[in-house]
Structures are given as structure tokens and as C-alpha cells.
Scaffold this motif. Structure first.
Motif, mmCIF file in Angstrom:
data_model
loop_
_atom_site.group_PDB
_atom_site.id
_atom_site.type_symbol
_atom_site.label_atom_id
_atom_site.label_comp_id
_atom_site.label_asym_id
_atom_site.label_seq_id
_atom_site.Cartn_x
_atom_site.Cartn_y
_atom_site.Cartn_z
ATOM 1 N N GLY A 1 -15.883 2.553 11.029
ATOM 2 C CA GLY A 1 -15.070 1.377 10.658
ATOM 3 C C GLY A 1 -13.409 1.847 10.822
ATOM 4 O O GLY A 1 -13.152 2.981 10.961
ATOM 5 N N VAL A 2 -12.644 1.014 10.134
ATOM 6 C CA VAL A 2 -11.117 1.110 10.001
ATOM 7 C C VAL A 2 -10.896 1.063 8.541
ATOM 8 O O VAL A 2 -11.377 0.464 7.794
ATOM 9 C CB VAL A 2 -10.469 0.106 10.874
ATOM 10 C CG1 VAL A 2 -9.053 0.279 10.561
ATOM 11 C CG2 VAL A 2 -10.729 0.166 12.280
ATOM 12 N N TYR A 3 -10.222 2.296 8.075
ATOM 13 C CA TYR A 3 -9.996 2.561 6.814
ATOM 14 C C TYR A 3 -8.399 2.516 6.345
ATOM 15 O O TYR A 3 -7.764 3.196 7.222
ATOM 16 C CB TYR A 3 -10.299 3.838 6.265
ATOM 17 C CG TYR A 3 -11.953 4.020 6.512
ATOM 18 C CD1 TYR A 3 -12.742 4.045 5.396
ATOM 19 C CD2 TYR A 3 -12.222 4.368 7.847
ATOM 20 C CE1 TYR A 3 -14.119 4.235 5.756
ATOM 21 C CE2 TYR A 3 -13.700 4.624 8.111
ATOM 22 C CZ TYR A 3 -14.592 4.466 7.047
ATOM 23 O OH TYR A 3 -16.004 4.594 7.306
ATOM 24 N N LYS A 4 -7.806 1.860 5.352
ATOM 25 C CA LYS A 4 -6.554 2.146 4.978
ATOM 26 C C LYS A 4 -6.510 2.514 3.362
ATOM 27 O O LYS A 4 -7.698 2.119 2.810
ATOM 28 C CB LYS A 4 -5.558 1.133 5.692
ATOM 29 C CG LYS A 4 -5.991 -0.142 5.072
ATOM 30 C CD LYS A 4 -4.946 -1.140 5.652
ATOM 31 C CE LYS A 4 -5.182 -2.512 5.440
ATOM 32 N NZ LYS A 4 -4.323 -3.617 5.898
ATOM 33 N N ASP A 5 -5.451 2.733 3.048
ATOM 34 C CA ASP A 5 -5.192 3.085 1.479
ATOM 35 C C ASP A 5 -5.570 1.643 0.595
ATOM 36 O O ASP A 5 -5.184 0.617 1.122
ATOM 37 C CB ASP A 5 -3.752 3.330 1.218
ATOM 38 C CG ASP A 5 -3.409 4.628 1.613
ATOM 39 O OD1 ASP A 5 -4.168 5.659 1.986
ATOM 40 O OD2 ASP A 5 -2.326 4.974 1.521
ATOM 41 N N LYS A 6 -6.029 1.947 -0.475
ATOM 42 C CA LYS A 6 -6.147 0.974 -1.364
ATOM 43 C C LYS A 6 -4.711 0.579 -2.073
ATOM 44 O O LYS A 6 -3.687 1.284 -1.520
ATOM 45 C CB LYS A 6 -6.925 1.035 -2.642
ATOM 46 C CG LYS A 6 -6.964 2.196 -3.432
ATOM 47 C CD LYS A 6 -7.953 2.687 -4.434
ATOM 48 C CE LYS A 6 -7.695 3.613 -5.142
ATOM 49 N NZ LYS A 6 -8.626 3.612 -6.624
ATOM 50 N N THR A 16 0.730 4.076 1.754
ATOM 51 C CA THR A 16 1.068 4.151 3.121
ATOM 52 C C THR A 16 0.521 3.087 4.191
ATOM 53 O O THR A 16 -0.596 2.290 3.405
ATOM 54 C CB THR A 16 0.439 5.522 3.929
ATOM 55 O OG1 THR A 16 -0.729 5.498 4.035
ATOM 56 C CG2 THR A 16 1.040 6.641 2.773
ATOM 57 N N ASN A 17 0.676 2.957 5.377
ATOM 58 C CA ASN A 17 0.068 1.882 6.222
ATOM 59 C C ASN A 17 -0.631 2.711 7.062
ATOM 60 O O ASN A 17 -1.087 2.119 8.202
ATOM 61 C CB ASN A 17 1.492 1.219 6.740
ATOM 62 C CG ASN A 17 2.164 1.798 7.709
ATOM 63 O OD1 ASN A 17 1.865 3.114 8.392
ATOM 64 N ND2 ASN A 17 3.500 1.587 7.750
ATOM 65 N N VAL A 18 -1.019 3.842 6.954
ATOM 66 C CA VAL A 18 -1.833 4.668 7.818
ATOM 67 C C VAL A 18 -3.524 3.989 7.943
ATOM 68 O O VAL A 18 -3.866 3.733 7.004
ATOM 69 C CB VAL A 18 -1.994 6.156 7.434
ATOM 70 C CG1 VAL A 18 -3.289 6.890 8.206
ATOM 71 C CG2 VAL A 18 -0.668 6.647 7.685
ATOM 72 N N GLU A 19 -3.738 3.741 9.124
ATOM 73 C CA GLU A 19 -5.178 3.504 9.412
ATOM 74 C C GLU A 19 -6.038 4.444 10.032
ATOM 75 O O GLU A 19 -5.476 5.150 11.221
ATOM 76 C CB GLU A 19 -5.209 2.184 10.237
ATOM 77 C CG GLU A 19 -4.673 0.909 9.730
ATOM 78 C CD GLU A 19 -5.009 -0.490 10.566
ATOM 79 O OE1 GLU A 19 -4.941 -1.429 9.711
ATOM 80 O OE2 GLU A 19 -5.370 -0.560 11.467
ATOM 81 N N ILE A 20 -7.041 4.695 9.889
ATOM 82 C CA ILE A 20 -8.015 5.764 10.479
ATOM 83 C C ILE A 20 -9.200 5.234 10.848
ATOM 84 O O ILE A 20 -9.912 4.227 10.253
ATOM 85 C CB ILE A 20 -8.449 6.821 9.233
ATOM 86 C CG1 ILE A 20 -7.287 7.291 8.498
ATOM 87 C CG2 ILE A 20 -9.201 7.841 9.917
ATOM 88 C CD1 ILE A 20 -7.567 8.229 7.408
ATOM 89 N N SER A 21 -9.161 5.046 12.311
ATOM 90 C CA SER A 21 -10.380 4.614 12.796
ATOM 91 C C SER A 21 -11.588 5.513 13.245
ATOM 92 O O SER A 21 -11.329 6.575 13.981
ATOM 93 C CB SER A 21 -10.064 3.886 14.123
ATOM 94 O OG SER A 21 -9.204 2.818 13.923
ATOM 95 N N THR A 22 -12.749 5.336 12.740
ATOM 96 C CA THR A 22 -14.016 6.371 13.043
ATOM 97 C C THR A 22 -15.149 5.329 13.607
ATOM 98 O O THR A 22 -15.001 4.251 13.388
ATOM 99 C CB THR A 22 -14.194 7.061 11.915
ATOM 100 O OG1 THR A 22 -15.157 6.246 11.059
ATOM 101 C CG2 THR A 22 -12.951 7.842 11.220
ATOM 102 N N LYS A 23 -16.270 5.880 13.854
ATOM 103 C CA LYS A 23 -17.427 5.358 14.378
ATOM 104 C C LYS A 23 -17.979 4.382 13.064
ATOM 105 O O LYS A 23 -18.718 3.532 13.216
ATOM 106 C CB LYS A 23 -18.540 6.355 14.538
ATOM 107 C CG LYS A 23 -18.848 6.866 13.421
ATOM 108 C CD LYS A 23 -20.208 7.979 14.148
ATOM 109 C CE LYS A 23 -20.715 9.089 12.974
ATOM 110 N NZ LYS A 23 -20.923 8.648 11.514
ATOM 111 N N HIS A 75 1.009 -1.151 0.079
ATOM 112 C CA HIS A 75 0.050 -0.003 0.132
ATOM 113 C C HIS A 75 0.825 1.250 0.048
ATOM 114 O O HIS A 75 2.023 1.109 0.557
ATOM 115 C CB HIS A 75 -0.799 -0.071 1.384
ATOM 116 C CG HIS A 75 -1.662 -1.330 1.087
ATOM 117 N ND1 HIS A 75 -3.010 -1.148 1.252
ATOM 118 C CD2 HIS A 75 -1.527 -2.374 1.671
ATOM 119 C CE1 HIS A 75 -3.592 -2.278 1.323
ATOM 120 N NE2 HIS A 75 -2.729 -3.140 1.757
#
Lengths: 340, 340, 340, 340
Positions: D268-273, D259-266, D257
Motif C-alpha cells: 500500500g501507500v504510507y505517509k507520516d502520521k 513530512t509529505n513523503v509517500e512510500i508505495s510498496t506492495k 504532517h
């Protein structure tokens, strides 16, 4: 001992969960459950096969057939019930914290010590398979001497105002679990505490003299340093992580998700947010904790989490509160009840 | 400006890396590189096509053809070279820290301001794609108001004693990167600093008046709180992680591994340890940083990391050192050079 | 229906697991369990509160109080017991496969259809939360039209020779679960099957006319193509993964590990191997499967996994066996029992 | 050999990429680049310091100063240029495939063999650090005897119709990389091929006699079996995964990917395609591949990917095409050019 008869004091959410975990353990029966509002729990108790219900917990303590009790009533009642139960010769499982006052806790532990009964404090997280593996890994020396501890502990949403009022505050209600975990995985006592605490989630905390966001820095007797960050509101779920870093490596326990499914689309990769809260996240831990307590009584094995552990966590919480109030690092005065 | 001519002061590890990154950027040429021991670098300089080498950095400052310089000499020389270079009208890229003394840094920034040249400070991590995405995510409001910041920053092994001696100590040499990252991702200034620091890795640090393991607690003006943990020795590689937790969620950047290959056997699942150190881990970041500086000059764009950023990080490092020495939280006195 | 009385036929590993899952469901009781060697199970049955034990399963079918049965006896007995039970008006939960002969299965389904009883086939994996989420994601159209299906399904170790002999072979015993999963997640019937199968794990399989390693290629009526790889021996645990790739993305379910703990040392990063086998990996799925069957009867809800699903999986297994024996792709002849 | 002079035939996307990778390798210079439409590349060639440009590749072959050439022209020209270049005594790097006809490839290899020059075929993925580690892990016996191979290889989007027309089709243009990877990691030749191929992405493929979605089953001489799934359109990016499962474990390479950044919100958890396509995903692999070729010439080391590897991959592609056309498994007739 071959068979165990149990009484449960308190039929709220936690009392019921313990009852449901106990009810099918072989050679164990719940004879009685007490609660001031036991009417609400009558049908439920009948369905899971509990024989007696009562509004008076003394009925449990006075029953010579009952070998052991679970204290799941409000924290303010823990100290006195422990003392009465110990004097009645009952083994005791007590939900955390033992009390909001370290003096009261010490008194209770004295009585337990004299009575020679077993007392397990409900630090359920010690029984979580992930956290236990971190503990075991450190203990086996696989990461060498521990240098740095990091605990993340965030609730999914703030409790109701009514609960906050009687909770003892963030340090005694929430962070106390983390203070116990810190001692458990580092295997050394805390020497000094510093807290940076703020109100960012909801003004209700400030109104009630409490905070909702905090960072606790711990210095351990073995030289290690640690940090715990707490928040009352993580919108993505119950955030519970642990890391021990040492001279030979590090060991980490990550969060748990309801499923591990990943969905990849043109917009990115998605997965579930975290397990929602403690009954879900620590389901297995609660089960294992109860089995361990019963196993300790039936087979006379040592307990994993004793009265002294309750006391030490409270001493840290007390120092944390003091640091928050004074803005200064606080040295702990060591007191131990190692025989318990 | 259409073409850019560059001089590099210092031909050590970092100076060479910058040179190799610059050498093939279109419309840019390195005319001269200086170093007290330039003999060692002669062959290398010729191979990559640098025209001149010299032992005297003044040759670079006095050369009217040179538009911009990279300062990669020891930190003790940064302040005076910045001043000289600014007065000579050169744009300046300066490795971090600007100096070990915030007074000296402020003096240098004053001169830069008067001269009207550009000054970029070498906080390379701002250009790391992972960390930049964390920054952008926070800035776009995707995690709401920031509440908690966590930075993990551990080197794979301690530097040699000779290096430690002249490094400025853990706070000025190592943690200063993290102090800058803290300001960058939170977008608010630091108000108060508390440090818990210890010697656990190697007694050499204590002998030299330094520490090897530290935790820095930051309180920001916007109410957020943060923690940075540093160690001089993580046997599993260069541990560089970042997390911002806020009212609407959290964003994390994890470590990087040389490969993502997993091997599963009867003994468990194995993967590579971390990328080994900064030249490896931040290879792309260094490249992007250099392009950004050159782009800023050629196309008159604003810089991402200016002199004031260098100063603020030093003010935090200074307060951290003071907190470590006094054992107390230290309030920062705000000073800004916002025009730079 | 308000209360449900259940009989269980077969007290082996799977029969006992179902019994233990049922025993505490409210409004449901297990009245009788039968097994040819019921002596071995007597003590266990008493402990969990099952009233009667018998060597003769007819005692269950003839008992008018019993509403529903679980068939957990050897596969060779399934067909005839289904027919007898259906004629006796019992609802039926039958472990997979329904039989080793699609003719026998069709006969059984005919009888079930006439009797109008419910028949659930024990494809437990449909109830696994990970796999169910993959199914739901596909069904909701989140990955668009399905194009490619990939199933990994590997056992941790080969079964004993005695078991292999009566198992029906890799296609009917092991891959049949995956054939059902394929239909379940793709939502389309299989049109053509090709198998490449080999003996690599243990010569015992070849001696018994079976194989231990196989790849099944499926072509679905909706145009999608799929592959299932099976092995009888994955030394790192029970490898169970699922992926559906479509016009708008892909969705994957990964393996589960006993803990998520990672240990980083100078030698690399380690984590637990996989959950060991099906009772462990699909513990929740078995529980949910049983609740779904009971819920369907008590509240007259549609079943998730009906007799026709059993038949279709068997038709694929039969074609897979034929492809393996002939070395050619085999077209399926469609037969459906959609009313069941 | 101490210095190397290189000519590049073809100044399209791939030719330019190779040139940019070569241009700064010490002791190597690109003297000439040829292309029928060299006008378009003139400015670029000048900027990176290539001395001569020409429309006639013969200028390169006739230049006695040139030691080695890169063939980056259309596949239809590869065979004849290889022969001419070999006869002119040039070492050859040739992009894949060597030709669309195994007869033509064999002829070319004969000439190369007689001429005694080196020929490297551009299977860049062998040089990807992830895939190379899979190869090395298998070769070192860490997963025991290989039993099952799985390759996922999906492009982010279909090429233009014009490209499809001259591409040789999915088997020769796209899957050929995977056929080479299969041989490389399993370390055994392919014995039999079966293909299930369909048109699901875009009708243009069918119109041009091609397909867009395929599954290739391989049987290897050492008994292992493998599957490769290809799609011309994965909306989430360039999906490139590899797994080898064996008697002692398994080894997997996952996707990369940005980047390996993960964003967690209400939510779910998202990362780059995924990384978008081959120039991005295999950037390092292309660089390493070029260095390996040059290193082999300068220091007379063996090549990692020789002419015979090109031939074998083409034999598999040819069989795959035949299997697709006939609907039957196809046995390969072994032919080898092991001396090359």
C-alpha cells in the motif's frame, strides 16, 4: 448509417473486452468473431449473444453484411488484415501497434487511404478522462506554450517470457502508448529521441534482447522537451502519470486507487496501492474508445486516433530502439499520412 | 570545543540569512561580518548583535578568536577564500558551488585536506525534512534497489540579467543542487550524463550563452537511471519534487504550499499555489544545515555534505554543459576526494 | 436455483437504472416491467430486451414464472406491495424507505417473515467500495473500539417542490441513508437521537413543513457518539464523506471527483468539483447491490441489507423528526426483526 | 511607542515558549520573568538574555519600566493578576481561559475597560495560517452565507491525572479553543448549545468528574449550525481540522504532517502520521500571535482576540457543561463586553 454490423478478429483477452463493450451499444450488433482457437471462446460468445464463430477471419471480411471490424489478433497479422479489410470496404479498428515495421505500416496506410475507409488505432489512453482533460487543458492554452512533458508509465509486473519474445520489445509494446500520448498532449511532432535503457528487473529481458527499464527523452518540433520513464515492474501497481508544464502553468494527471480510504494509526497513514493493471485502470477508456469509433462511423464524425498516429508512434519507437542500440540521440525523418 | 566564534564573509541575502539562523544558537557567537559594501548592512548587524563589521574579509581570517567561517561571497571568490581560510586553520562552511572550475575546486580541496579543517558545502536541500526522509527511506532499503530517479526543480521566475551573467549558467547555478540531490538519494556516483536544453522562457538567456529549460539524464554506477528537469520560470511557484523508484516500491516528496486550505465552489476546488521561493521553501533546511555544521565542530561529528560532494556535483555540471554543447552523452571521469 | 426471472415495479429513473444493471447478468432475465405510465417506457424496454410491459403490477405478482421483484414505485406503495409479493412467494428488492410509518414497515416485515422470502432494502451506499472498506476496517478492529462517527451527506441541489411534498421530508428521504450507514459502520444500535435543523437553502422547505439543513447527533449502545450533517444544496457537487474514529486510529472515505487532474497557474491550483449526484457517484454501488441480491437468491447466501435494517433506519428517522419538533433529545425504543 | 519592555509571569512550558518567541523581536526586551519555582528556570533565562528573575510577580507589576506582561501562570490566578496589572497600567497578554468562572472573567474585563489597557487572550489558533485563511475566506463571502461548521479537535494523548484535576475539565481546558474558533470563523454569536459527552478513553476522567470524548452542537444567531468533536486520545497525532460550508461553497483546513513523503510498496501507500501536539502544530501560530500583540501596542492597532472573546468562549463552555450535566440543549444568555 443507422445500424452497424461488426466482426471481431481475435478472441483473446482484448478481443473479448471489446466484444463485451460493444454488445450492448444500441443499433450495433456483433455478427461474427474469429479466432484460430475459437473452440475456447464458443460458450462465452453464445452467452453474450454473438451469432457466429469461425476459425477463419476471411469469413468476416467476405461477409457483405459486416460494416466494420476490430483487429485483435497478434501484431504480426495486423498489416495484412488491414489491407484485406480496407480492400473489402470495411471500417477498421486496429489494436496498437499497426505493425513492428514502419514500412509495413506505411503500406497498410496507403491501402486504407485508397479504399477511403476509416481506420482507428487502439491508443486507448487518449480516451481516459484524466488524460483527455490534460490534453484539453493544454489545447485550450490554459498552461500556455508547452515547455516540458513528463510521462510515468510502469507495469505492475513483467509479462511471461513467451509474450516478451513476440512483443516487439519495450519500445514497440509498452512505450509506444507513451509515445502516442506525448504527441497527443503536446500537439507537435517529435524531432529527436534519446534513450537510456537498462536491465534491472529480470535477466530474461536481456536474454531476449530486450530491456525492462528505460528513459526516453523527446525533443518536439515546437521546442518542448519531454521525458518518459518505463519500468516492467512497479510492485505497488500500474503507475500511469502525466504532466505538461508550460509558460502559464502546469497540468497533471495522477494515479488511480481502488478506493480513496485512508487509515490512520499510531504507525502512520495508509491507503490502497494503485489500480492493478490496464483492464482495470483503463476500463472506462476502452469503453469510450469503442463508442467513439462507432459514433464516427454512424454519424460520420472525425476520428480521434487515426492511422497516421499509429505510424508516428512507431517512428518514435524505431528511433528509440536505435538510440538504445547506438547510445546516441537520433533525429527522426518526418513522414506523414495526414489524409488518413 | 565548548564555545564557537564565527565570522561571516558576505552580507548579501544568503549571508544575512545564515547570520540570523546562527545568532541565537547557544554557545555560538558571530564576532565579525565582512562585505565590500558593509555600510548597507551596518544597522542590521547591530540590531542582531554582531560585534564587528568590516569591508575586508582578511580581518576575519586573521582573527585568532574566530573558529569557523561562512563563505557567502560571490562564487568567483570561493576557491581562494577557502584556501586562505584553511591555511588559517578555520573550519569552513561554503555556499555552493565551490567554484565554476573543477580544477580550482580540486586545488581548494587539496588545501583543506592538508589543513585538516572541516569543510561543509551549502547543499541545503539535503537537510530538508522531506528530501532527507526520501534519502533515509532509500538507504534503509524500503524501496529495494533504486532503478529510477526523478527530480523536478523549477524556479518561480528568472533572475535578473546581471545575476545570470555571473551565475555560471543553469548547470552550475541551478541544476547543481539537483545533481547533488541525485547522488545523495541514490547513493551511487554518476557515470554518464546527457542533456537536452532549450531557450523557451526568455531570449536573455540565449543572449548570455545560457539556457532556461533543461532535462538532464543521469546514468549511475549502480545501474540506476535518473532525470532532472529544470525551468527558470514556473508561474505557480517554486516546484521542487523528488521520486526514487526501486525494486520494492517508490518514495516521493511533494511540493509545499503556504496553507493546505481548499475552497470548493460551483467552479471547482482551489488551493494555494506553491511556496514562492527557496528562502521560504527551505527555511527549515537552512536552519538545520547550520546547526549540523556547528554540531559537527563542537562535538566532532562527521559532516553530511563535504568538499567531495561539492566536487562531484561540479563534475556532473561540467559534463552536462559539455553534453548540451556537443549534443552527445558524456562519460564522467571519476575523481574523488574521499578523505575530505 | 439456476436461472432467475425478474419483474420490476416502477419504470422511473431508479427502476430503469436497476433494469439496465440487471439485463446483462448471466442466467437472469427481466420478464415484465410495470408502471402506471408505462407508455413512456415502452420503447426503452424494447431496446433493452424486456419482454412485457404492463400498467398493472399485479400482472407481475400473479406470474408464476417470476421469482423475484424490484419495487421501485413511490414509497407510499411499498408496504402493500411487499405484503402482496411476499404472500405470492416472490423474493423482494425494495427501494428505501420501506414506508413512512414504522408501524406499516413492521406489518410488512411480519408478512415477509411468515412467507420466508428474501427481502433486501435498497441502501445502496453499503455497496460503495469506499464505504464498504470503512466498514470492513472497523469490523476487523483496525481502528479499535469506535468512539466517534462523522458522516457528511449533502445533495448538489434541492429536488422540485412536487418531490419534496411526497418525499417524507429530509429525515425519511435523505438522512435515512446516513442513519443506515451509521448502524452499518459502527455495528451497534442507536440509543438516543438529537437534531438541530434549520431552513437556510430555500423557503419552500419551510412552507412544506420540511427543513433543508440538519445535524443529527447519535448515541450508540456501544458508547460511541456520531454526527451526521445534511444539506439540500452543496453547489460544488454531491458531498459524501465518512469517518470512524476509534481507540486505535481512524478511517476515512473521501469524496470522488470526475477526474484527478490538477491545473496550477499563477492564481493557484484547481481541480474538478465533485461528482454531481447519486447516479454518478454510486454507479458501481448500484451495480454491486443488484448482483448481491441476485447472488443471494441463486446461491442462497445471506443478504447484506435486510428488512430489519430498513426498520431501524426508520426508527431513527422518526426519532430525529420528533427531536426536531420538540427540540429535545429522544430515546429510541428498541424493536427488532432479527429473523428477517 | 518605540520600544517595549515586557515581563512574563509564569516560567512553565508556555511561558518559556512565549519568552523564546519574544526575545529576538526588534525593539522589544524581556526585563523580568517570575515563577514560584524560578530556580528551575534561572539558567535558561540567563541563556536567552532575560535580565531579572523573581519568585514574586508583583515585582513585575510594580516595575514602571515594564509596559506589558504575559500571564502564563495557572488559570486560577489569571483573574486577579489581570485586575492588578490593568490597575498598574500594563498591557496584558493572558493565556486562555481568562478564568473558570464567567463572573470572575466579567469582573476582570470591567477593570481592564476602566484602565484602558489592551488585553489579548491567548487563542493562538486564530493566528494559524490555515485557520486564518478559512476565516478570511468566509469573511470575504467566498462561500456565501455560512450554514454548517465542523471542527475536529483531538489531542494525541490524555494529560496526566494531576493536570486533569486542575484543568477545568474538557469544556474549559480543551474545547474552549474550538468554541473560540467557532465564533471566529462563523462571525456570529452562539445561541444554543447541546453536548453529548462520554468516557471512552480512560476511567480516570470519570473518576475526576470529567469526560474524554464529546460532541458539541452549536446554533448561531445567524442561523448556522455547527459541530465540534473532541477526544483526549487520537493515537495518530494531533487532529485539528476545520470546515465551513455555506450557500456558495465550502472551505476546509486539513491536518499537517511532519513530512509529505509517500512510500508505495506492495502493501500500500504510507505517509507520516500527524504532527504530534500543539507546540509543534501551532509553532508558527504562537509566533504570529506574539508579534500581533506587540504590533498592536507599538503601532496602536486593533487586537485580533480581545477580552470579550475570552468571555464568550467561557459562556459557551459553561453552557456545554450544563448541557452535559442535564442532557438538554441550553440557551445562552447574551452578555458582551464589546468595548474591550
Amino acid at each position: 448509417m443507422e445500424k452497424l454490423t461488426i466482426g471481431i478478429i481475435g478472441a483473446g483477452r482484448i478481443g473479448r473486452m471489446h466484444a463485451e463493450n460493444i454488445v450492448y451499444i444500441p443499433n450495433v450488433k456483433i455478427k461474427t468473431i474469429s479466432d484460430l482457437f475459437i473452440e475456447n471462446a464458443k460458450l462465452w460468445a453464445e452467452q453474450i449473444g454473438i451469432q457466429n464463430v469461425t476459425t477463419n477471419y476471411q469469413d468476416i471480411l467476405n461477409d457483405p453484411e459486416i460494416d466494420a471490424i476490430f483487429i485483435c489478433s497478434p501484431t504480426s497479422t495486423h498489416g495484412s488484415i488491414i489491407k484485406e479489410a480496407a480492400r473489402a470496404g470495411k471500417h477498421i479498428f486496429c489494436e496498437k501497434p499497426v505493425s513492428f515495421s514502419t514500412e509495413e505500416t506505411k503500406e497498410a496506410l496507403e491501402v486504407v487511404k485508397e479504399a477511403g475507409v476509416k481506420l482507428q488505432v487502439g491508443f486507448n489512453r487518449r480516451f481516459d478522462p484524466n488524460f483527455k482533460k490534460v490534453h484539453d487543458t493544454v489545447k485550450e492554452g490554459k498552461v500556455g506554450e508547452p515547455h516540458i512533458l513528463k510521462i510515468t508509465s510502469r507495469d505492475p509486473e513483467p509479462p511471461p517470457a513467451e509474450y516478451i519474445k513476440n512483443s516487439g520489445g519495450l519500445f514497440f509494446d509498452m512505450a509506444i502508448h507513451d509515445y502516442d500520448m506525448a504527441r497527443y498532449v503536446i500537439g507537435s511532432e517529435v524531432e529527436e529521441v534519446y534513450v537510456q535503457g537498462v536491465n534491472l528487473v529480470d535477466p530474461i529481458f536481456e536474454e531476449l534482447g530486450d530491456i525492462d527499464t528505460a528513459m526516453t527523452i523527446l525533443k518536439f518540433e515546437n521546442g518542448a522537451i519531454g521525458v518518459i520513464d518505463n519500468s516492467r515492474k512497479a510492485v505497488y501497481g500500474y503507475d500511469q502519470r502525466l504532466e505538461v508544464f508550460g509558460s502559464k502553468g502546469s497540468v497533471t494527471a495522477q494515479n488511480e486507487h481502488p478506493t480513496n480510504v485512508e487509515i490512520s494509526t499510531k504507525d502512520g497513514v495508509y491507503k490502497d496501492k494503485l489500480k492493478h493493471f490496464f483492464l482495470d485502470r483503463y476500463k472506462d477508456a476502452y469503453m469510450i474508445e469503442t463508442h467513439a469509433f462507432i459514433d464516427s462511423i454512424l454519424n460520420d464524425k472525425p476520428l480521434v486516433c487515426i492511422g497516421n498516429d499509429g505510424l508516428q508512434a512507431e517512428l518514435i519507437a524505431k528511433a528509440a530502439r536505435e538510440s538504445f542500440e547506438t547510445g546516441k540521440p537520433i533525429k527522426l525523418i518526418r513522414e506523414e499520412y495526414s489524409l488518413l
